[in-house]
Motif scaffolding. Structure first.
Motif, PDB file in Angstrom:
ATOM      1  N   GLY A 268      69.412  55.650  10.454  1.00  0.00           N
ATOM      2  CA  GLY A 268      69.595  56.469  11.642  1.00  0.00           C
ATOM      3  C   GLY A 268      68.960  55.894  12.883  1.00  0.00           C
ATOM      4  N   HIS A 269      67.945  55.068  12.721  1.00  0.00           N
ATOM      5  CA  HIS A 269      67.341  54.363  13.849  1.00  0.00           C
ATOM      6  C   HIS A 269      68.014  53.014  14.094  1.00  0.00           C
ATOM      7  N   ILE A 270      68.495  52.406  13.016  1.00  0.00           N
ATOM      8  CA  ILE A 270      69.013  51.036  13.104  1.00  0.00           C
ATOM      9  C   ILE A 270      70.456  50.999  13.607  1.00  0.00           C
ATOM     10  N   ASN A 271      71.300  51.883  13.097  1.00  0.00           N
ATOM     11  CA  ASN A 271      72.727  51.826  13.428  1.00  0.00           C
ATOM     12  C   ASN A 271      73.028  52.016  14.918  1.00  0.00           C
ATOM     13  N   PRO A 272      72.346  52.941  15.636  1.00  0.00           N
ATOM     14  CA  PRO A 272      72.604  53.018  17.081  1.00  0.00           C
ATOM     15  C   PRO A 272      72.281  51.715  17.804  1.00  0.00           C
ATOM     16  N   ALA A 273      71.207  51.046  17.393  1.00  0.00           N
ATOM     17  CA  ALA A 273      70.864  49.763  18.011  1.00  0.00           C
ATOM     18  C   ALA A 273      71.943  48.726  17.737  1.00  0.00           C
ATOM     19  N   LEU A 274      72.461  48.703  16.512  1.00  0.00           N
ATOM     20  CA  LEU A 274      73.527  47.764  16.178  1.00  0.00           C
ATOM     21  C   LEU A 274      74.797  48.056  16.974  1.00  0.00           C
ATOM     22  N   ALA A 275      75.080  49.340  17.189  1.00  0.00           N
ATOM     23  CA  ALA A 275      76.261  49.708  17.972  1.00  0.00           C
ATOM     24  C   ALA A 275      76.150  49.214  19.402  1.00  0.00           C
TER      25      ALA A 275
ATOM     26  N   GLY B 162      76.298  45.392  19.598  1.00  0.00           N
ATOM     27  CA  GLY B 162      77.675  44.936  19.463  1.00  0.00           C
ATOM     28  C   GLY B 162      78.468  45.098  20.745  1.00  0.00           C
ATOM     29  N   ARG B 163      78.245  46.201  21.452  1.00  0.00           N
ATOM     30  CA  ARG B 163      78.953  46.427  22.709  1.00  0.00           C
ATOM     31  C   ARG B 163      78.493  45.449  23.782  1.00  0.00           C
ATOM     32  N   LEU B 164      77.194  45.169  23.844  1.00  0.00           N
ATOM     33  CA  LEU B 164      76.684  44.193  24.807  1.00  0.00           C
ATOM     34  C   LEU B 164      77.275  42.810  24.540  1.00  0.00           C
ATOM     35  N   ARG B 165      77.412  42.479  23.284  1.00  0.00           N
ATOM     36  CA  ARG B 165      77.985  41.169  22.946  1.00  0.00           C
ATOM     37  C   ARG B 165      79.460  41.099  23.326  1.00  0.00           C
ATOM     38  N   GLU B 166      80.173  42.241  23.232  1.00  0.00           N
ATOM     39  CA  GLU B 166      81.570  42.264  23.696  1.00  0.00           C
ATOM     40  C   GLU B 166      81.639  42.082  25.208  1.00  0.00           C
ATOM     41  N   LEU B 167      80.724  42.720  25.922  1.00  0.00           N
ATOM     42  CA  LEU B 167      80.721  42.642  27.378  1.00  0.00           C
ATOM     43  C   LEU B 167      80.234  41.286  27.880  1.00  0.00           C
ATOM     44  N   MET B 168      79.249  40.725  27.176  1.00  0.00           N
ATOM     45  CA  MET B 168      78.648  39.452  27.582  1.00  0.00           C
ATOM     46  C   MET B 168      78.508  38.555  26.359  1.00  0.00           C
ATOM     47  N   PRO B 169      79.557  37.857  25.986  1.00  0.00           N
ATOM     48  CA  PRO B 169      79.540  37.063  24.748  1.00  0.00           C
ATOM     49  C   PRO B 169      78.411  36.047  24.669  1.00  0.00           C
TER      50      PRO B 169
END
Length: 370
Positions: free
Chosen positions: A12-19, A22-29
């Motif tokens: 519950g603490h880890i998955n939001p960070a991974l989400a 992942g979005r930051l990596r999509e925005l800034m590869p």
């Protein structure tokens, strides 16, 4: 740009960070991403699975007891925290992040404290309806506090620092249709699938009930069951159910559900705790649920979270003190075969979803850096 995430203890603490990562990596590869977690905790397994590097520091929890053993434990925790701050400073200096993002767990305190001492901006995300101890300790240190529920803002002294973002889920939850997920899992599309998952570490009481259900006559093959036991209970659970023919009862017993997006997509009904990350996933996927809040949490925050979904019509909440194996089995069967009610619950869940939560959090992160 470089982003340092710190989180730990539970999914519950880890998955939001991974989400969000992942979005930051999509925005800034080309962005740099590093995680800091606690030695031996679940993040050291989950984070590398998603392709991110992780460094660890040594932290221990705080005991809420009042005896001498609790005092000795807490003194040890304070010493560990001081050492973890020094460890974190070295990692931060080596990585040189533009910002530090905490999403919960004891490890957040030393990492963000180190960042503040080094002049690195920091933000935290609190997914529960009421702030946890770590968030309370950091509330006066960070530049922004992000919360999952709008009603949570009142719990913070500096309300001007609080942004309502919802709780993000990983992008893979958009990947599967129900039919596709059931086909990949080898499940009968015409039978309801009930998924039972009780937090990343499992729950002893719920495992006891499911052991009784599985070894009794409640599983008759009319519906399929995936039950996640949790690492700490898995061996004992398997011993309790013995040589039961699970295949004929359509039961799949797992230590942990690593392919949760696929399993949740396939599910017709989910039984679970009321951790905020799990509830965010239920709403995002529009999945009806029977929720049994954990009674072993501070401020009873799980029941508070769960009642929000129940009030909207998306879930049925049952307290542990009210449960027996027979009652739970009866509730499962009553819901799993009521397609009209399941559809109404599904629609109610979807109305609660914050589908752009990861984008909102990325916006807060980037504006804080600027």
């Amino acid at each position: 740009m470089k982003f340092l995430f710190t989180c730990g203890g539970t999914a519950g603490h880890i998955n939001p960070a991974l989400a969000v990562a992942g979005r930051l990596r999509e925005l800034m590869p080309d962005c740099g991403i590093l995680f800091i977690g606690a030695d031996g905790n679940m993040e050291t397994e989950l984070v590398p699975r998603e392709g991110y590097d992780i460094k660890t520091v040594t932290v221990t929890n705080l005991s809420r007891g009042h005896d001498m053993e609790a005092l000795r434990h807490n003194l040890h925790t304070v010493r560990n925290a001081a050492a973890a701050i020094r460890q974190s400073k070295k990692i931060i200096k080596d990585f040189s992040p533009d910002i530090v993002v905490g999403t919960g767990g004891y490890v957040c305190f030393p990492v963000i404290e180190a960042a503040e001492e080094l002049g690195i901006p920091s933000v935290v995300h609190e997914s529960n309806a009421v702030p946890g101890l770590t968030t309370k300790l950091l509330a006066d240190r960070v530049q922004k506090i992000m919360v999952g529920f709008s009603d949570s803002v009142k719990h913070y002294r500096h309300t001007d620092r609080v942004a309502v973002t919802g709780t993000p889920v990983r992008g893979q939850f958009d990947k599967y249709t129900k039919a596709q997920a059931k086909a990949e899992l080898g499940l009968d599309v015409d039978k309801p699938l009930v998924v039972s998952v009780w937090g990343s570490l499992g729950a002893g009481f719920m495992n006891k009930l499911f052991a009784e259900i599985i070894t009794g006559d409640a599983l008759d093959g009319s519906f399929e069951l995936i039950h996640a036991v949790g690492k700490r209970y898995y061996s004992d659970f398997c011993n309790k159910i013995g040589n039961t023919d699970l295949a004929s009862q359509c039961a799949d017993i797992r230590e942990y559900i690593f392919d949760m997006p696929r399993v949740m997509a396939a599910a017709d009904l989910i039984l679970c705790r009321a951790g905020a990350s799990t509830l965010a996933e239920l709403c995002y996927m529009g999945k009806p649920a029977i929720i049994v809040p954990s009674p072993n949490v501070t401020n009873n925050h799980q029941e508070r979270n769960a009642r929000v979904l129940e009030s909207a019509g998306g879930a049925k909440v049952i307290l542990e003190s009210e449960l027996s194996a027979k009652l739970l089995a009866d509730e499962i069967k009553a819901l799993a075969f009521d397609r009209e009610r399941l559809e109404r619950m599904s629609e109610a869940m979807r109305t609660l979803a914050v589908r752009d939560s990861a984008d909102r959090i990325c916006g807060v992160i980037l504006s804080t850096v600027k």
